[in-house]
Design a protein around this motif. Structure first.
Motif, PDB file in Angstrom:
ATOM      1  N   MET A 171       0.876  -1.163   0.000  1.00 31.41           N
ATOM      2  CA  MET A 171       0.000   0.000   0.000  1.00 31.41           C
ATOM      3  C   MET A 171       0.907   1.203   0.000  1.00 31.41           C
ATOM      4  SD  MET A 171      -2.883   0.899   2.788  1.00 31.41           S
ATOM      5  CE  MET A 171      -3.654   2.500   2.813  1.00 31.41           C
ATOM      6  N   GLU A 192      -4.739  -4.115  -7.478  1.00 31.41           N
ATOM      7  CA  GLU A 192      -6.130  -3.667  -7.295  1.00 31.41           C
ATOM      8  C   GLU A 192      -7.085  -4.679  -7.932  1.00 31.41           C
ATOM      9  OE1 GLU A 192      -7.047  -1.361  -5.369  1.00 31.41           O
ATOM     10  OE2 GLU A 192      -5.520   0.194  -5.294  1.00 31.41           O
ATOM     11  N   THR A 208      -9.433  -6.569  -6.981  1.00 30.82           N
ATOM     12  CA  THR A 208     -10.867  -6.607  -6.689  1.00 30.82           C
ATOM     13  C   THR A 208     -11.459  -5.212  -6.456  1.00 30.82           C
ATOM     14  OG1 THR A 208     -10.280  -7.056  -4.379  1.00 30.82           O
ATOM     15  CG2 THR A 208     -10.879  -8.944  -5.734  1.00 30.82           C
ATOM     16  N   GLN A 266     -15.494  -9.851  -3.986  1.00 33.55           N
ATOM     17  CA  GLN A 266     -14.118  -9.672  -3.517  1.00 33.55           C
ATOM     18  C   GLN A 266     -13.730 -10.775  -2.532  1.00 33.55           C
ATOM     19  OE1 GLN A 266     -12.016  -5.907  -2.356  1.00 33.55           O
ATOM     20  NE2 GLN A 266     -12.866  -6.426  -0.360  1.00 33.55           N
ATOM     21  N   ALA A 267     -14.596 -11.045  -1.568  1.00 28.74           N
ATOM     22  CA  ALA A 267     -14.298 -12.071  -0.567  1.00 28.74           C
ATOM     23  C   ALA A 267     -14.204 -13.442  -1.229  1.00 28.74           C
ATOM     24  CB  ALA A 267     -15.373 -12.071   0.519  1.00 28.74           C
ATOM     25  N   LEU A 268     -15.084 -13.692  -2.198  1.00 29.03           N
ATOM     26  CA  LEU A 268     -15.072 -14.973  -2.906  1.00 29.03           C
ATOM     27  C   LEU A 268     -13.751 -15.170  -3.654  1.00 29.03           C
ATOM     28  CD1 LEU A 268     -17.029 -17.352  -4.126  1.00 29.03           C
ATOM     29  CD2 LEU A 268     -16.824 -15.951  -6.168  1.00 29.03           C
ATOM     30  N   TRP A 280     -10.808 -13.706  -3.259  1.00 29.94           N
ATOM     31  CA  TRP A 280      -9.632 -13.846  -2.407  1.00 29.94           C
ATOM     32  C   TRP A 280      -9.588 -15.191  -1.703  1.00 29.94           C
ATOM     33  CZ3 TRP A 280      -5.130 -11.948  -2.856  1.00 29.94           C
ATOM     34  CH2 TRP A 280      -4.945 -10.679  -3.415  1.00 29.94           C
ATOM     35  N   LYS A 281     -10.760 -15.714  -1.368  1.00 28.16           N
ATOM     36  CA  LYS A 281     -10.792 -17.023  -0.729  1.00 28.16           C
ATOM     37  C   LYS A 281     -10.170 -18.061  -1.661  1.00 28.16           C
ATOM     38  CE  LYS A 281     -14.174 -20.092   1.431  1.00 28.16           C
ATOM     39  NZ  LYS A 281     -14.861 -21.030   0.526  1.00 28.16           N
ATOM     40  N   HIS A 300      -5.164   0.021  -2.284  1.00 25.96           N
ATOM     41  CA  HIS A 300      -5.323   1.175  -1.398  1.00 25.96           C
ATOM     42  C   HIS A 300      -6.166   0.815  -0.187  1.00 25.96           C
ATOM     43  CE1 HIS A 300      -3.436   4.213  -3.737  1.00 25.96           C
ATOM     44  NE2 HIS A 300      -4.200   4.032  -4.782  1.00 25.96           N
ATOM     45  N   ASP A 301      -6.633  -0.416  -0.152  1.00 29.04           N
ATOM     46  CA  ASP A 301      -7.607  -0.814   0.855  1.00 29.04           C
ATOM     47  C   ASP A 301      -6.887  -1.490   2.022  1.00 29.04           C
ATOM     48  OD1 ASP A 301      -9.657  -1.951   2.310  1.00 29.04           O
ATOM     49  OD2 ASP A 301     -10.794  -2.568   0.534  1.00 29.04           O
ATOM     50  N   PRO A 315      -7.891  -2.343   5.160  1.00 29.42           N
ATOM     51  CA  PRO A 315      -8.526  -3.510   5.794  1.00 29.42           C
ATOM     52  C   PRO A 315      -8.366  -4.777   4.955  1.00 29.42           C
ATOM     53  CG  PRO A 315     -10.016  -1.626   5.874  1.00 29.42           C
ATOM     54  CD  PRO A 315      -8.848  -1.211   5.036  1.00 29.42           C
ATOM     55  N   LEU A 316      -8.441  -4.619   3.629  1.00 33.36           N
ATOM     56  CA  LEU A 316      -8.287  -5.788   2.753  1.00 33.36           C
ATOM     57  C   LEU A 316      -6.893  -6.380   2.884  1.00 33.36           C
ATOM     58  CD1 LEU A 316      -9.311  -7.638   0.430  1.00 33.36           C
ATOM     59  CD2 LEU A 316      -8.319  -5.975  -1.150  1.00 33.36           C
ATOM     60  N   ARG A 371      -6.321  -8.103   6.123  1.00 32.23           N
ATOM     61  CA  ARG A 371      -7.028  -9.380   6.176  1.00 32.23           C
ATOM     62  C   ARG A 371      -6.315 -10.461   5.363  1.00 32.23           C
ATOM     63  NH1 ARG A 371     -11.065 -12.651   8.570  1.00 32.23           N
ATOM     64  NH2 ARG A 371     -12.267 -10.803   9.063  1.00 32.23           N
ATOM     65  N   ILE A 372      -5.925 -10.167   4.144  1.00 32.31           N
ATOM     66  CA  ILE A 372      -5.355 -11.245   3.329  1.00 32.31           C
ATOM     67  C   ILE A 372      -3.937 -11.606   3.752  1.00 32.31           C
ATOM     68  CG2 ILE A 372      -6.822 -10.861   1.317  1.00 32.31           C
ATOM     69  CD1 ILE A 372      -4.627  -9.393   0.010  1.00 32.31           C
ATOM     70  N   LEU A 385      -8.727   4.442  -5.980  1.00 32.76           N
ATOM     71  CA  LEU A 385      -8.141   5.730  -5.628  1.00 32.76           C
ATOM     72  C   LEU A 385      -7.532   5.656  -4.231  1.00 32.76           C
ATOM     73  CD1 LEU A 385     -10.845   8.342  -6.711  1.00 32.76           C
ATOM     74  CD2 LEU A 385      -8.757   7.725  -7.911  1.00 32.76           C
ATOM     75  N   PRO A 427      -7.008   6.528  -0.455  1.00 32.56           N
ATOM     76  CA  PRO A 427      -8.053   6.867   0.520  1.00 32.56           C
ATOM     77  C   PRO A 427      -8.274   8.377   0.705  1.00 32.56           C
ATOM     78  CG  PRO A 427      -6.642   5.138   1.387  1.00 32.56           C
ATOM     79  CD  PRO A 427      -6.078   5.520   0.062  1.00 32.56           C
ATOM     80  N   SER A 444     -19.305  -9.666   4.421  1.00 31.23           N
ATOM     81  CA  SER A 444     -18.202 -10.076   3.551  1.00 31.23           C
ATOM     82  C   SER A 444     -17.089  -9.032   3.474  1.00 31.23           C
ATOM     83  CB  SER A 444     -18.724 -10.405   2.150  1.00 31.23           C
ATOM     84  OG  SER A 444     -19.250  -9.247   1.547  1.00 31.23           O
ATOM     85  N   PRO A 484     -13.740  -7.109   4.387  1.00 34.00           N
ATOM     86  CA  PRO A 484     -12.529  -7.644   5.025  1.00 34.00           C
ATOM     87  C   PRO A 484     -12.449  -7.312   6.514  1.00 34.00           C
ATOM     88  CG  PRO A 484     -11.967  -6.031   3.308  1.00 34.00           C
ATOM     89  CD  PRO A 484     -13.427  -6.288   3.215  1.00 34.00           C
ATOM     90  N   GLN A 485     -13.000  -6.180   6.919  1.00 33.97           N
ATOM     91  CA  GLN A 485     -12.926  -5.842   8.353  1.00 33.97           C
ATOM     92  C   GLN A 485     -14.006  -6.544   9.162  1.00 33.97           C
ATOM     93  OE1 GLN A 485     -13.364  -3.935   5.739  1.00 33.97           O
ATOM     94  NE2 GLN A 485     -13.997  -1.878   6.279  1.00 33.97           N
ATOM     95  N   PHE A 497     -15.381 -11.430   6.104  1.00 34.35           N
ATOM     96  CA  PHE A 497     -14.679 -11.743   4.850  1.00 34.35           C
ATOM     97  C   PHE A 497     -15.111 -13.096   4.294  1.00 34.35           C
ATOM     98  CE2 PHE A 497     -10.455 -11.881   2.400  1.00 34.35           C
ATOM     99  CZ  PHE A 497     -10.846 -10.858   1.562  1.00 34.35           C
ATOM    100  N   PRO A 537     -17.717 -15.016   1.769  1.00 36.15           N
ATOM    101  CA  PRO A 537     -18.699 -14.761   0.709  1.00 36.15           C
ATOM    102  C   PRO A 537     -19.921 -15.669   0.816  1.00 36.15           C
ATOM    103  CG  PRO A 537     -16.917 -16.112  -0.136  1.00 36.15           C
ATOM    104  CD  PRO A 537     -16.573 -15.798   1.304  1.00 36.15           C
TER     105      PRO A 537
END
Ligand code: SF4
Lengths: 210, 309
Positions: free
Chosen positions: A35, A149, A151, A159-161, A163-164, A182-183, A185-186, A189-190, B179, B181, B251, B253-254, B257, B259
């Protein structure tokens, strides 16, 4: 190990540097999150690591060897927009057959149902096409995956599907993953449960395991 | 200001054998937007959110038929009226600079929007300059071409095009994916400001977090139908009514997560009964009988017969 050492890149001798002196590596089975602010050159860096672009200075090596210049590249790149990575004139079945066809259970896990096979890329939704683009790289010849980027265009559920499935594949085949996003939390998590390496503003910040 | 009820969109297509085929891609879509309000329209790709925008802008292809009602400021919105209002009373903030003319400087393009809205060229130029200043775009931006803009600048130029109109309804199409944040927050704040000026803002997005950052209400679309209209606070408060909305929230991520298995049904074989029934954990045989009506439950709208549970 996939390694980029002292990477510099610019599109021409008089043009500004897009990537300046970046060094980074991914181990087999490792998930690295990247990131960084705009202007870091993340996307270009991804392209350098996957051999889409040649570094102006520095080098990219896979197990100490340069990336192969022909044939299937063991480092695969998946972008935000799948339209750019598939042949618009081919039906989905043919797109998936090209190269190393994915195993049935990955198609099922990604929700690529048989009805999609006879369609053309423009007849699929963005989410469906991205799943096809990802299915294509889930084969044994892929050793590293750069997800730029991957997802960002998709809803939370898709997105969750995705990445799983991708993380299961990476774990099973010991594939190294670099996720550019840029995410936060994502990425947090991964990277969980793997070697956690969240590069922010080029300063590696280790996070405690959750 | 905007009120849509039971909107349907059907395309007539011709197969290879010139057989006529009707494809209903939107069924029973409902949405209202008040002046001064930001409403997020959220859903997966293929849920109908872009088609709704196309319908409002009068840019659906000729083989599309509309049913149901759309009203704007108390009067029916016919495709003809949509076309007449487009870029004036109803404006689009496009997804990317790809929608701008690549061969014209952005200054001229933004100025032209003002002229199309009835300003003299001098007045339009003044307003364009003022708008660029308002969004911290340096004066040199005017001379740039679309491809010369950075991601953040591009967003501001695109917002400027809407500000130059007198639009009472502004539609922002997926303004945030990929983009940084900070740029996302900035872009969303611009939308909030447009609402503060008394405009209605429709934010089309698949990004729950972006939607919750700025929206007053969130309409969730699934397979061409509105399944829920909730207040933005309902998400964090655990006051969601439809199992699909709940699943979307989980679903993230926070959150969990995890699906929901399965796919959104394609318009070619929509199931009888509830459109979500093949993925729903609450399904009963009653769900297979008919499409659930939109109902008012716990201060929000939901299309599920078991929403009280
Ligand atoms: S109507 Fe039935 S199938 Fe549909 S969402 Fe509600 S419980 Fe699930």
């Amino acid at each position: 190990m996939l390694k980029g050492e002292g990477l510099w890149f610019r599109y021409g001798a008089r043009l500004p540097w897009v990537v300046r002196d970046r060094t980074l590596s991914v181990l087999p089975g490792e998930v690295v999150g990247l990131m960084a602010p705009s202007g870091y050159g993340k996307t270009t860096l991804g392209k350098l690591l996957a051999g889409y672009l040649m570094p102006t200075r520095g080098r990219v090596t896979l197990n100490k060897q340069l990336l192969p210049s022909r044939g299937y590249c063991p480092v695969q790149l998946v972008f935000q927009n799948p339209e750019l990575s598939v042949n618009p004139r081919w039906r989905i079945a043919r797109i998936l057959r090209e190269g190393h066809p994915p195993q049935r259970h990955y198609l099922d896990a990604l929700g690529i149902y048989p009805g999609l096979m006879t369609r053309y890329p423009h007849e699929l939704s963005g989410g469906e096409l991205q799943r096809v683009a990802i299915a294509r790289v889930l084969n044994r010849n892929t050793r590293y995956l750069i997800a730029d980027e991957m997802t960002a265009m998709l809803d939370a559920n898709t997105q969750a599907l995705i990445w799983k499935v991708v993380l299961e594949f990476a774990c099973q085949h010991h594939v190294g993953v670099m996720a550019i996003s840029h995410d936060r939390p994502l990425l947090t998590r991964i990277c969980q449960g793997h070697t956690i390496k969240l590069l922010i503003d080029s300063i590696p910040a280790s996070l405690a395991k959750a | 200001m905007l009120s849509i009820s039971n909107l349907g969109i059907t395309f007539t297509q011709y197969d290879q054998g010139l057989r006529r085929k009707q494809l209903t891609v939107i069924t029973d879509l409902d949405l209202t937007i008040q002046a001064g309000e930001v409403v997020a329209v959220m859903g997966a790709s293929g849920s109908g959110k872009s088609l709704l925008a196309h319908a409002l802008l009068g840019i659906l292809p000729d083989n599309a038929q509309l049913s149901g009602t759309m009203e704007f400021q108390g009067e029916p919105l016919t495709p003809k009226r949509c076309e007449a209002l487009r870029g004036k009373a109803i404006a689009l903030i496009p997804q990317s600079v790809g929608y701008l003319d690549p061969l014209m400087t952005v200054g001229r393009q933004v100025q032209r929007v003002g002229q199309l809205n009835g300003l003299s060229s001098g007045a339009a130029r003044t307003l364009a300059n003022r708008t660029f200043a308002r969004y911290d775009l340096p004066p040199t931006t005017r001379q740039r071409y679309p491809f010369q803009l950075s991601g953040g600048m591009a967003r501001r130029v695109l917002v400027s095009t809407a500000v130059l109109t007198q639009a009472q309804l502004v539609i922002a199409d997926e303004p945030t994916p990929g983009l940084h944040p900070d740029v996302v927050t900035e872009t969303l704040n611009h939308l909030r400001e447009l609402a503060r000026e008394g405009r209605g803002v429709m934010l089309i997005t698949h990004d729950i977090e972006a939607a919750l950052q700025v929206a007053d209400r969130v309409a969730v679309f699934y397979a061409g139908t509105t399944v829920e209209i909730a207040a933005a606070e309902d998400f964090a408060r655990g006051n969601l009514r439809h199992p699909y909305t709940q699943a979307l929230w989980r679903s993230l991520p926070q959150n969990d997560f995890v699906p929901v298995p399965g796919n959104q049904p394609s318009p070619e074989n929509l199931p009888v009964g509830c459109l979500y029934r093949d993925r729903c954990a609450w399904v009963t045989s009653e769900c297979e009988q008919a499409r659930p009506e939109l109902r008012f439950v716990r201060q929000g709208w939901v299309r599920c017969i078991h929403a009280e549970r």
